[in-house]
Design an enzyme around this catalytic site. Structure first.
Site, mmCIF file in Angstrom:
data_model
loop_
_atom_site.group_PDB
_atom_site.id
_atom_site.type_symbol
_atom_site.label_atom_id
_atom_site.label_comp_id
_atom_site.label_asym_id
_atom_site.label_seq_id
_atom_site.Cartn_x
_atom_site.Cartn_y
_atom_site.Cartn_z
ATOM 1 N N GLY A 389 0.815 -1.206 0.000
ATOM 2 C CA GLY A 389 0.000 0.000 0.000
ATOM 3 C C GLY A 389 0.845 1.251 0.000
ATOM 4 N N GLY A 391 0.390 5.559 1.156
ATOM 5 C CA GLY A 391 -0.480 6.560 1.743
ATOM 6 C C GLY A 391 0.150 7.924 1.779
ATOM 7 N N VAL A 396 3.379 1.200 2.900
ATOM 8 C CA VAL A 396 3.143 0.157 3.896
ATOM 9 C C VAL A 396 3.608 -1.167 3.307
ATOM 10 C CG1 VAL A 396 0.749 -0.196 3.174
ATOM 11 C CG2 VAL A 396 1.454 -0.921 5.432
ATOM 12 N N LYS A 410 4.103 0.415 8.566
ATOM 13 C CA LYS A 410 3.880 1.753 8.036
ATOM 14 C C LYS A 410 5.186 2.529 8.131
ATOM 15 C CE LYS A 410 -0.927 3.181 8.772
ATOM 16 N NZ LYS A 410 -1.766 4.155 9.484
ATOM 17 N N ASP A 508 -12.710 9.313 9.989
ATOM 18 C CA ASP A 508 -12.492 8.837 8.619
ATOM 19 C C ASP A 508 -12.903 7.373 8.494
ATOM 20 O OD1 ASP A 508 -11.857 9.156 5.971
ATOM 21 O OD2 ASP A 508 -9.724 8.737 6.231
#
Length: 700
Positions: A389, A391, A396, A410, A508
């Site tokens: 991932g 961000g 990540v 992360k 969120d």
């Protein structure tokens, strides 16, 4: 008269009965519904699921009254036990987490030399049914004349802790803890490495081995679901002291308890093997006395008794001194950090450089520190193949530690300006949060410019990859799994809003911030923009609105006012997305320009809520559950915050019968052409809104 017993081990569509069907005295417990054994004929009456929704042939799941040892009910898939009710204690089965007195029926156990069975007896003129679904869910439904529909009254199993012997011998399951399994006091994991991998099947062992020759004793444990009783012995006439003596004389006797808890407790129940399938219960749990080594008991008596008496004056004095010292240390540290900030720990953009985190992060937040070399090795030196991932504050990665534990890493990007604040925000909140429906942080890694957070790895990724996927992937989540996910998210939010140390507003909540573990249990993730707010009614106000279009409540998106009811709105959107398999912002319909909320509202008003599912298959038994979920979702997205229910009310409404209040028209009823993205907006005096896109990070 309906002959229930002859209706093959009972499926919901055919086992429907009312009080008028029987000519029995109302003061006698009779087999209106009967599960058990006839010892004369050797025949058993049990429940069997259908093969599937369309095929009434016997399915995989069966529900039995098990008289081996002391009486309890067992749910099986084939020959494998998947759920156990706990032994009957005179009032209820000891493992019943949702047992309650019903105005509609009573239930109990009848045991004679010729037969033993578990039975329901109706108390009122009501139509009710008990069903064992093809997916293994036991459910009781009642018919509502006003709504002309079935309402779910109770459902079993209730959560992961109802999984048979999940925590192994002498392990105890607590659904409020993370991880859910732990060892009973005075016990420790049998194989520590397995427990580190969330494999608790090996269970626990005593810290000090038993020595029957030198003498053992018993330690009292309270509020538990009593262990499996299939290898137990019982006597209905003994008292608790007589029970203790019998158990003490037999070196193979591992524990004892009262057989019946009514009127202060009577009878004797003994266990002769490892204690299996224990869980911690908040209210309805029972007492059990477990055999312990005499030396273990002596050390406890010494610490709790003699020392408590002789040094009773020292304890409060010591506690006071320690409290003063700790307060002074905290005050000095805060002054030091404040001084560092004033000396220039903030960059020109207002973000902390966080150089002071080296060592302090672990110390202040009690967060384990990982070496950079360990994390680099686990992720194959942060290779592209391990990246899962990306961000707003960095990539990540998936990693595997030396002992085999999978982790998600992360990694804060060195070029990130916004991510440092979110990094610290995530640490500040998630370290203090422990719940089975929240993603768990395992530690951090801070060396030089490298700053990383280490999480448990979620093998099934995020919820959006299932519910918004093509037909093949979306069908993995049948209705029972979807409803389980809805409930899990609701319980996680209820914990954030009500039961955590801080009142946390996530801000969120959305489908791709819900991660799924191996068993499709949902975990709320990404607390980078979360906030603590003590006032659940009025919340707080900000000039910088952050979040995701389609999930923002109107008062937050327009006026910057957020509260726990902002999260409730986002949850409502998420519920409707999970039910329909459609995204709110991407939804379109050929007959109107309404978004998903508007479409669901229109169907609800016209009594056609089931059409929200489209072609998604749902069995008849689950229909009331679907309709109730849609109704609750619409209650959550009402325009006015004060009209929306609290998350504790949501959990209750999802899992209990009762008439729900009518839903009012939702906010953001009509679709508008705003971009489908995350955003941060700064609101100025002239109502000009500057919007920039942020991509938030999903730890997996």
């Amino acid at each position: 008269m309906v002959n229930l017993i002859s209706l093959h081990q009972v499926e919901v569509f055919k086992w429907v009965f009312s009080v008028q069907s029987f000519d029995y005295p109302t003061d006698t417990l009779l087999p209106g519904m009967k599960i058990g054994w006839n010892f004369v004929t050797g025949k058993e009456l049990y429940l069997s699921s259908w093969k599937n929704e369309e095929d009434p042939a016997p399915g995989d799941y069966t529900y039995h009254c098990d008289p081996s040892g002391y009486l309890q009910n067992v749910l099986k898939k084939g020959s494998k036990e998947v759920y156990r009710s706990g032994p009957w204690n005179g009032l209820r089965f000891s493992g019943a987490t949702n047992s309650r007195q019903s105005p509609f029926y009573t239930f109990g156990v009848i045991s004679t030399k010729n037969e033993v069975y578990f039975s329901y007896h109706l108390l009122a003129s009501v139509i009710t049914r008990f069903c064992l679904n093809p997916n293994g869910a036991l459910q009781r439904w009642t018919w509502g004349d006003r709504n002309k529909g079935w309402a779910l009254y109770l459902s079993l199993p209730t959560d992961n802790c109802d999984t048979y012997k999940l925590c192994g011998g002498y392990g105890s399951c607590n659904s409020l803890n993370s991880p859910v399994c732990g060892c009973l006091d005075k016990f420790e994991p049998k194989h520590v490495e397995d427990w580190g991998k969330a494999d608790w099947s090996s269970g626990c062992v005593r810290r000090i081995d038993l020595n029957c020759i030198k003498g053992d004793g018993f330690l009292k444990y309270t509020k538990l679901k009593l262990p499996d009783t299939r290898n137990s012995w019982f006597n209905a006439t003994m008292n608790l002291e007589e029970c203790r003596k019998v158990c003490l004389k037999n070196c193979s006797c591992m524990a004892y308890s009262n057989l019946d808890i009514r009127n202060g407790g009577t009878g004797c129940l003994l266990w002769f093997e490892d204690l299996l399938d224990i869980r911690q219960l908040a209210k309805e749990g029972q007492d059990i006395y477990i055999r312990m080594a005499a030396s273990e008991l002596a050390s406890q008596v010494k610490s709790n008794g003699h020392r408590g008496k002789s040094l009773s004056w020292i304890i409060p004095l010591s506690a006071g001194v320690i409290l003063v010292i700790l307060s002074l240390v905290v005050w000095i540290r805060r002054r030091k950090i404040a001084s560092e900030k004033k000396k220039g720990c903030c960059g020109r953009n207002g973000n902390y450089k966080m150089d002071y985190l080296n060592g302090n992060l672990s110390e202040e937040y009690e967060l384990p520190l990982f070496d950079l070399s360990t994390i680099a090795k686990s992720t194959n030196n942060f290779s592209g193949t391990s990246k899962i991932g990306e961000g707003g504050y960095g990539p990540v990665y998936k990693g595997v530690l030396e002992h085999g534990q999978e982790i998600a890493v992360k990694r804060l990007s060195r070029t990130s300006t916004q991510g440092q604040d979110e990094f610290m925000n995530e640490v500040m909140y998630i370290v203090k949060l422990q719940h089975r429906n929240l993603v768990k942080i395992l530690g951090c890694c801070i060396e030089g410019e490298e700053k990383m957070l280490i999480y448990e790895y979620m093998p099934n990724g995020s919820l959006d990859s299932f519910i918004f996927a093509d037909d093949t992937r979306s069908t993995v989540l049948d209705w029972s799994k979807r409803f389980h996910i809805i409930n899990g998210i609701a319980r996680g939010l209820m914990y954030l809003h009500q039961d955590s140390q801080l009142r946390i507003i996530h801000r969120d909540l959305k489908a791709n911030n819900i991660l799924l573990d191996n068993d499709m249990n949902p975990k709320i993730s990404d607390f980078g923009i979360a906030r603590s707010c003590e006032d659940d009614k009025f919340g707080a106000k900000t000039h910088r609105v952050v979040g995701t279009y389609g999930y923002l409540s109107p008062e937050y998106a327009v006026h910057g006012v957020y509260s726990v009811k902002s999260d409730v709105f986002s949850f409502g959107v998420l519920v409707l997305e999970i039910v329909s398999g459609k995204g709110n912002r991407k939804f379109s319909h050929p007959d109107h320009n309404l978004n998903l909320l508007g479409h669901a509202w229109t169907l609800y008003k016209e009594g056609r809520s089931m059409e929200l599912l489209g072609d998604f298959p749902v069995d008849v038994c689950s229909t009331p559950e679907v309709i109730r979920s849609i109704h609750v979702g619409l209650l959550c997205v009402q325009h006015r915050p004060e009209d929306r229910p609290s998350m504790s009310s949501v959990v209750m409404m999802l899992n209990n019968e009762g008439v729900l209040p009518p839903a009012k028209q939702p906010a953001f009823f009509v679709e508008t052409n705003t971009p489908d993205s995350e955003f941060s907006s700064s609101r100025h005096a002239h109502s000009t809104v500057n919007e920039i896109t942020i991509t938030t990070l999903d730890p997996r």
